[in-house]
Design an enzyme around this catalytic site. Structure first.
Site, PDB file in Angstrom:
ATOM      1  N   THR A  70      -9.569  77.307 -78.229  1.00  0.00           N
ATOM      2  CA  THR A  70     -10.429  76.760 -79.284  1.00  0.00           C
ATOM      3  C   THR A  70     -10.849  75.335 -78.938  1.00  0.00           C
ATOM      4  O   THR A  70     -10.577  74.844 -77.827  1.00  0.00           O
ATOM      5  CB  THR A  70      -9.778  76.928 -80.682  1.00  0.00           C
ATOM      6  OG1 THR A  70     -10.728  76.539 -81.666  1.00  0.00           O
ATOM      7  CG2 THR A  70      -8.511  76.101 -80.865  1.00  0.00           C
ATOM      8  N   LYS A  74     -13.342  75.261 -75.035  1.00  0.00           N
ATOM      9  CA  LYS A  74     -14.044  76.528 -74.804  1.00  0.00           C
ATOM     10  C   LYS A  74     -14.979  76.521 -73.594  1.00  0.00           C
ATOM     11  O   LYS A  74     -15.164  77.545 -72.946  1.00  0.00           O
ATOM     12  CB  LYS A  74     -14.841  76.921 -76.055  1.00  0.00           C
ATOM     13  CG  LYS A  74     -13.970  77.412 -77.195  1.00  0.00           C
ATOM     14  CD  LYS A  74     -14.825  77.898 -78.349  1.00  0.00           C
ATOM     15  CE  LYS A  74     -13.938  78.483 -79.431  1.00  0.00           C
ATOM     16  NZ  LYS A  74     -14.710  79.126 -80.503  1.00  0.00           N
ATOM     17  N   ASP A 111     -16.191  85.773 -80.076  1.00  0.00           N
ATOM     18  CA  ASP A 111     -16.755  85.194 -81.308  1.00  0.00           C
ATOM     19  C   ASP A 111     -18.024  85.924 -81.744  1.00  0.00           C
ATOM     20  O   ASP A 111     -18.219  86.197 -82.928  1.00  0.00           O
ATOM     21  CB  ASP A 111     -17.090  83.707 -81.114  1.00  0.00           C
ATOM     22  CG  ASP A 111     -15.852  82.833 -81.077  1.00  0.00           C
ATOM     23  OD1 ASP A 111     -14.827  83.202 -81.676  1.00  0.00           O
ATOM     24  OD2 ASP A 111     -15.914  81.758 -80.443  1.00  0.00           O
ATOM     25  N   ALA A 137     -26.287  74.223 -84.159  1.00  0.00           N
ATOM     26  CA  ALA A 137     -26.477  74.527 -82.732  1.00  0.00           C
ATOM     27  C   ALA A 137     -25.224  74.207 -81.915  1.00  0.00           C
ATOM     28  O   ALA A 137     -25.307  73.813 -80.759  1.00  0.00           O
ATOM     29  CB  ALA A 137     -27.684  73.753 -82.201  1.00  0.00           C
ATOM     30  N   GLY A 139     -21.057  75.660 -80.895  1.00  0.00           N
ATOM     31  CA  GLY A 139     -20.508  76.854 -80.245  1.00  0.00           C
ATOM     32  C   GLY A 139     -20.687  78.105 -81.091  1.00  0.00           C
ATOM     33  O   GLY A 139     -21.000  79.184 -80.563  1.00  0.00           O
ATOM     34  N   ILE A 226     -20.492  80.914 -92.012  1.00  0.00           N
ATOM     35  CA  ILE A 226     -19.274  81.055 -91.200  1.00  0.00           C
ATOM     36  C   ILE A 226     -18.141  80.139 -91.683  1.00  0.00           C
ATOM     37  O   ILE A 226     -17.018  80.254 -91.237  1.00  0.00           O
ATOM     38  CB  ILE A 226     -19.512  80.865 -89.689  1.00  0.00           C
ATOM     39  CG1 ILE A 226     -19.802  79.406 -89.369  1.00  0.00           C
ATOM     40  CG2 ILE A 226     -20.592  81.771 -89.153  1.00  0.00           C
ATOM     41  CD1 ILE A 226     -19.394  79.089 -87.949  1.00  0.00           C
TER      42      ILE A 226
HETATM   43  P1  ATR Z   1     -18.953  74.619 -83.591  1.00  0.00           P
HETATM   44  O1  ATR Z   1     -18.750  74.582 -82.124  1.00  0.00           O
HETATM   45  O2  ATR Z   1     -17.770  75.096 -84.381  1.00  0.00           O
HETATM   46  O3  ATR Z   1     -20.208  75.344 -83.994  1.00  0.00           O
HETATM   47  P2  ATR Z   1     -19.891  71.866 -83.539  1.00  0.00           P
HETATM   48  O4  ATR Z   1     -20.279  72.016 -82.126  1.00  0.00           O
HETATM   49  O5  ATR Z   1     -19.105  70.679 -83.942  1.00  0.00           O
HETATM   50  O6  ATR Z   1     -19.072  73.097 -84.078  1.00  0.00           O
HETATM   51  O7  ATR Z   1     -21.194  71.978 -84.409  1.00  0.00           O
HETATM   52  C1  ATR Z   1     -21.264  71.509 -85.689  1.00  0.00           C
HETATM   53  C2  ATR Z   1     -22.667  71.761 -86.212  1.00  0.00           C
HETATM   54  O8  ATR Z   1     -22.752  71.176 -87.522  1.00  0.00           O
HETATM   55  C3  ATR Z   1     -23.750  71.108 -85.370  1.00  0.00           C
HETATM   56  O9  ATR Z   1     -24.894  71.926 -85.389  1.00  0.00           O
HETATM   57  C4  ATR Z   1     -23.998  69.801 -86.138  1.00  0.00           C
HETATM   58  O10 ATR Z   1     -25.271  69.243 -85.958  1.00  0.00           O
HETATM   59  P3  ATR Z   1     -25.557  68.203 -84.748  1.00  0.00           P
HETATM   60  O11 ATR Z   1     -25.728  69.043 -83.531  1.00  0.00           O
HETATM   61  O12 ATR Z   1     -26.786  67.489 -85.145  1.00  0.00           O
HETATM   62  O13 ATR Z   1     -24.343  67.307 -84.680  1.00  0.00           O
HETATM   63  C5  ATR Z   1     -23.857  70.301 -87.550  1.00  0.00           C
HETATM   64  N1  ATR Z   1     -23.610  69.197 -88.474  1.00  0.00           N
HETATM   65  C6  ATR Z   1     -22.508  68.442 -88.596  1.00  0.00           C
HETATM   66  N2  ATR Z   1     -22.638  67.534 -89.577  1.00  0.00           N
HETATM   67  C7  ATR Z   1     -23.893  67.697 -90.096  1.00  0.00           C
HETATM   68  C8  ATR Z   1     -24.660  67.075 -91.134  1.00  0.00           C
HETATM   69  N3  ATR Z   1     -24.145  66.069 -91.865  1.00  0.00           N
HETATM   70  N4  ATR Z   1     -25.916  67.530 -91.370  1.00  0.00           N
HETATM   71  C9  ATR Z   1     -26.442  68.542 -90.647  1.00  0.00           C
HETATM   72  N5  ATR Z   1     -25.768  69.180 -89.652  1.00  0.00           N
HETATM   73  C10 ATR Z   1     -24.514  68.773 -89.387  1.00  0.00           C
END
Ligand code: ATR
Length: 285
Positions: A70, A74, A111, A137, A139, A226
């Protein structure tokens, strides 16, 4: 352990992450091992980024049959493995490693499979011949994208706060059926979508809710979040209020785990009422 048992008769598996204490995977796999009569244990191991290579190198010798991977490992783990399955390579992320009897490590990504299985099980009426809208956008968005593009879906629209990350997904795995939108335009895409998926952290306990205007959504649109803590996010509440079908994130977690269990042990793992009860208790629901 009994004296004449070899290390691999006792089935050791784990999840590695940093941090990892919050992981529900030990609960899942211990439950399934017990149900299947497998003598073993599944641990949560905190492995810091600079300790990843050493863990991978020693995992076979330590007697693991496999492990889950995790955040934040990854992607970093890919070059450390002997083989990477095509879907995991395409996604650029591994969440499950199998160690064969001869000590070779193969990486998989369950996943996307978990996401799709859960979607089809909880929203059998979902129309996958219509465009879909993905928010986020990271993982999880990559996993959902790769899985959805194995279906006949005509177009995936993706909106992310940082637009460049959405564009990178379109370029890397979009297969010509994907387009990036500005984050602020996300509500405009709702009317065209048969399926809307939140893969961002918005809506999670401690985060702001995801704001999405759902009044233009077509009848039968499925809204999949999710996030599983809380199980019913503000997004899902709003979707329900608009008469839409909702899917929460817990099943994706369970199904990705079940797919990993199958890879290691060759046995099916069920998402039954007893397991759901344990998970909800662990989440404090
Ligand atoms: P995972 O791998 O679990 O999908 P991540 O890579 O940390 O987690 O992705 C988190 C997502 O939440 C990203 O798309 C992030 O947007 P950014 O790429 O711009 O960082 C989004 N995210 C986190 N906080 C946010 C916020 N306050 N408003 C909009 N999107 C947010």
């Amino acid at each position: 352990m009994h004296a004449n048992m070899t290390a691999r008769d006792f089935k050791k598996a784990a999840v590695i992450g940093y941090p990892v204490a919050q992981s529900l995977s030990p609960l899942l796999h211990d439950h399934w091992m017990r149900e299947a009569g497998i003598n073993g244990q599944y641990e949560a191991l905190e492995v810091a980024p600079d300790a990843l290579a050493a863990f991978v190198k020693n995992a076979a010798r330590e007697g693991y049959v496999g492990f889950n991977v995790t955040v934040p490992h990854k992607t970093a783990i890919l070059p450390m493995l002997d083989t990477v399955a095509p879907l995991a390579r395409q996604m650029g992320a591994v969440n499950t490693v199998k160690i064969s009897d001869d000590g070779k490590l193969t990486g998989f990504n369950t996943d996307g499979i978990g996401f799709l299985k859960h979607l089809k099980a909880s929203a059998p009426g979902v129309d996958l011949t219509k465009p879909a809208l993905i928010l986020g956008a990271g993982g999880a968005a990559r996993a959902a994208t790769a899985a959805l593009l194995t279906e006949n879906i005509p177009l995936l629209m993706i909106a992310n706060r940082t637009r460049a990350k959405a564009e990178a997904i379109v370029r890397d795995i979009g297969r010509g059926r994907m387009t990036a939108l500005d984050w602020d335009d996300r509500s405009d895409a709702v009317s065209a979508a048969g399926l809307i998926i939140n893969t961002t952290v918005l809506g999670m306990t401690g985060q702001n809710p995801l704001e999405l205007e759902l009044s233009s959504a077509g009848k039968g649109t499925v809204v999949y979040d999710i996030v599983y803590k809380p199980l019913e996010t503000e997004l899902l509440k709003s979707a329900k209020a608009h008469g839409l079908t909702v899917v929460d994130g817990l099943g994706m977690l369970v199904h990705q785990g079940a797919a990993a269990f199958k890879i290691w042990f060759g046995k099916d793992a069920a998402y039954d009422a007893a397991l759901k009860k344990k998970l909800l208790e662990a989440l404090g629901c």
